[in-house]
Design a protein around this motif. Structure first.
Motif, PDB file in Angstrom:
ATOM      1  N   LEU A 139       0.822  -1.209   0.000  1.00  0.00           N
ATOM      2  CA  LEU A 139       0.000   0.000   0.000  1.00  0.00           C
ATOM      3  C   LEU A 139       0.864   1.270   0.000  1.00  0.00           C
ATOM      4  O   LEU A 139       0.504   2.271  -0.624  1.00  0.00           O
ATOM      5  CB  LEU A 139      -0.933  -0.009   1.206  1.00  0.00           C
ATOM      6  N   ASP A 140       2.009   1.219   0.690  1.00  0.00           N
ATOM      7  CA  ASP A 140       2.922   2.371   0.681  1.00  0.00           C
ATOM      8  C   ASP A 140       3.410   2.660  -0.736  1.00  0.00           C
ATOM      9  O   ASP A 140       3.438   3.819  -1.176  1.00  0.00           O
ATOM     10  CB  ASP A 140       4.106   2.112   1.606  1.00  0.00           C
ATOM     11  N   TYR A 141       3.814   1.617  -1.449  1.00  0.00           N
ATOM     12  CA  TYR A 141       4.291   1.805  -2.828  1.00  0.00           C
ATOM     13  C   TYR A 141       3.152   2.267  -3.736  1.00  0.00           C
ATOM     14  O   TYR A 141       3.364   3.050  -4.667  1.00  0.00           O
ATOM     15  CB  TYR A 141       4.903   0.510  -3.362  1.00  0.00           C
ATOM     16  N   TRP A 142       1.952   1.762  -3.482  1.00  0.00           N
ATOM     17  CA  TRP A 142       0.789   2.209  -4.266  1.00  0.00           C
ATOM     18  C   TRP A 142       0.558   3.709  -4.080  1.00  0.00           C
ATOM     19  O   TRP A 142       0.297   4.431  -5.042  1.00  0.00           O
ATOM     20  CB  TRP A 142      -0.443   1.416  -3.837  1.00  0.00           C
ATOM     21  N   GLU A 143       0.673   4.184  -2.864  1.00  0.00           N
ATOM     22  CA  GLU A 143       0.503   5.609  -2.598  1.00  0.00           C
ATOM     23  C   GLU A 143       1.603   6.442  -3.249  1.00  0.00           C
ATOM     24  O   GLU A 143       1.413   7.627  -3.551  1.00  0.00           O
ATOM     25  CB  GLU A 143       0.471   5.861  -1.089  1.00  0.00           C
ATOM     26  N   GLN A 144       2.749   5.815  -3.513  1.00  0.00           N
ATOM     27  CA  GLN A 144       3.838   6.517  -4.189  1.00  0.00           C
ATOM     28  C   GLN A 144       3.622   6.602  -5.703  1.00  0.00           C
ATOM     29  O   GLN A 144       4.413   7.249  -6.401  1.00  0.00           O
ATOM     30  CB  GLN A 144       5.167   5.821  -3.896  1.00  0.00           C
ATOM     31  N   GLY A 145       2.582   5.940  -6.199  1.00  0.00           N
ATOM     32  CA  GLY A 145       2.245   6.052  -7.610  1.00  0.00           C
ATOM     33  C   GLY A 145       2.437   4.796  -8.433  1.00  0.00           C
ATOM     34  O   GLY A 145       2.166   4.799  -9.643  1.00  0.00           O
ATOM     35  N   TYR A 146       2.878   3.695  -7.819  1.00  0.00           N
ATOM     36  CA  TYR A 146       3.059   2.448  -8.564  1.00  0.00           C
ATOM     37  C   TYR A 146       1.696   1.766  -8.752  1.00  0.00           C
ATOM     38  O   TYR A 146       0.918   1.646  -7.814  1.00  0.00           O
ATOM     39  CB  TYR A 146       4.008   1.514  -7.824  1.00  0.00           C
ATOM     40  N   ALA A 147       1.451   1.321  -9.985  1.00  0.00           N
ATOM     41  CA  ALA A 147       0.163   0.700 -10.304  1.00  0.00           C
ATOM     42  C   ALA A 147       0.175  -0.807 -10.113  1.00  0.00           C
ATOM     43  O   ALA A 147      -0.878  -1.429  -9.966  1.00  0.00           O
ATOM     44  CB  ALA A 147      -0.232   1.029 -11.743  1.00  0.00           C
ATOM     45  N   ASP A 148       1.354  -1.426 -10.131  1.00  0.00           N
ATOM     46  CA  ASP A 148       1.483  -2.876 -10.008  1.00  0.00           C
ATOM     47  C   ASP A 148       2.644  -3.161  -9.068  1.00  0.00           C
ATOM     48  O   ASP A 148       3.809  -3.009  -9.437  1.00  0.00           O
ATOM     49  CB  ASP A 148       1.730  -3.498 -11.388  1.00  0.00           C
TER      50      ASP A 148
END
Length: 318
Positions: free
Chosen positions: A113-122
């Motif tokens: 979820l942290d990486y998702w919030e950074q803008g990663y889609a996958d």
């Protein structure tokens, strides 16, 4: 001041005969998501025609937790199609795909979820170790990935399964791909979007037995190769050209030898061996073409990838 609406995270869990693993999985996931306050969570289960009490366990979880939703398929359609059923029905702003056997550790959810919030889609999880697998199975898996990687026009991620977080735009992209002969691991790579890797040690099953035997994995490998590359057809054509060229060379050699030296052509065993060899190559090439023709046949029937018997939807908030 108006409170901002929390994002909804769907955790997709395809299940086939997981009555022993499911309660433990639910407990472990809840320990993790209960500690994350900035999101709402939806635990989305797909019952892929289980023959044990998996559906009863899902019904019990749904009755006691408003975050639980489930889809019950009319029969076993396979994990790939069960995941598509989840793509079609879940409502999250993102989803995390997990297996119910806890080989995919729920402790990685906050990092994803942290990486998702950074803008990663996958955000995909790469296995540093594959748990209790035989030496032969590990080697065959690596060989399959190597073959697929060298025969496709996009990178195929090695030692990466279905355990990953996908943004809503990835979900919508996957929903558009309606083929019945599915290899979802290749689809994840094919759709593109910005990716981020997490490395983890894959654990062992907490209960029950794996439904993925050697035959199932072999069928999945064939699906992967025939779904994303036509290289086997090209190899069959190249083999045919090489054999025809070599055969023509032998024809000229023996013809010249007979005309110039009057030496009769002998060797009945050699002749039989060559005939059997050419027959085997022809059958191999026909088999390769048959695999592709069979997939064309299945796709032209335009049958739905799955059928739903029952769908229960929670509200995503406990």
């Amino acid at each position: 001041m108006m409170e901002l609406k929390k994002k909804l995270v769907s955790i997709l869990v395809p299940c086939f005969n997981e009555e022993l693993s499911l309660p433990r999985f639910y407990e472990e996931v809840c320990k993790v998501v209960d500690a994350i306050g900035q999101y709402n969570f939806e635990l989305f289960f797909v019952n892929d025609g289980s023959t044990d009490n998996t559906l009863a366990v899902m019904e019990s979880l749904y009755a006691n937790d408003k975050r639980v939703s489930y889809v019950n398929l009319s029969r076993n359609f396979g994990k790939e199609n069960a995941m598509l059923a989840g793509f079609d029905h879940l409502r999250g702003d993102c989803m995390i795909i997990m297996d119910a056997d806890l080989q995919d550790p729920p402790s990685l959810i906050p990092q994803m979820l942290d990486y998702w919030e950074q803008g990663y889609a996958d955000v995909y999880a790469r296995r540093a170790s594959r748990g209790k697998e035989s030496w032969l199975r590990k080697k065959l898996s690596l060989l399959f990935y190597k073959i697929l990687d060298h025969s496709t026009r996009f990178e195929v991620l090695k030692n990466v399964g279905d355990f990953r977080l996908l943004d809503r735009k990835c979900i919508e992209a996957l929903r558009q791909m309606r083929e019945t002969e599915r290899y979802t691991k290749g689809m994840f790579c094919w759709i593109g979007y910005q990716k981020k890797e997490i490395v983890f040690d894959r654990g062992d099953r907490v209960a029950g037995q794996s439904n993925w035997g050697f035959r199932s994995l072999l069928n999945l490998a064939i699906e992967g190769i025939t779904s994303f590359t036509t290289a086997p057809l090209r190899i069959a054509s190249i083999m045919g050209f090489i054999i025809a060229f070599v055969a023509f060379g032998f024809l000229l050699f023996y013809l010249t030898k007979t005309i110039l030296f009057g030496d009769p052509v002998q060797g009945f065993p050699t002749l039989v061996t060559l005939i059997l060899f050419l027959g085997g190559v022809q059958l191999l090439c026909l088999g390769i073409m048959g695999e592709y023709v069979g997939r064309i046949f299945n796709e032209t029937k335009r049958r739905p990838p799955y059928l739903v018997d029952d769908y229960k939807r929670g509200d995503g908030v406990r």
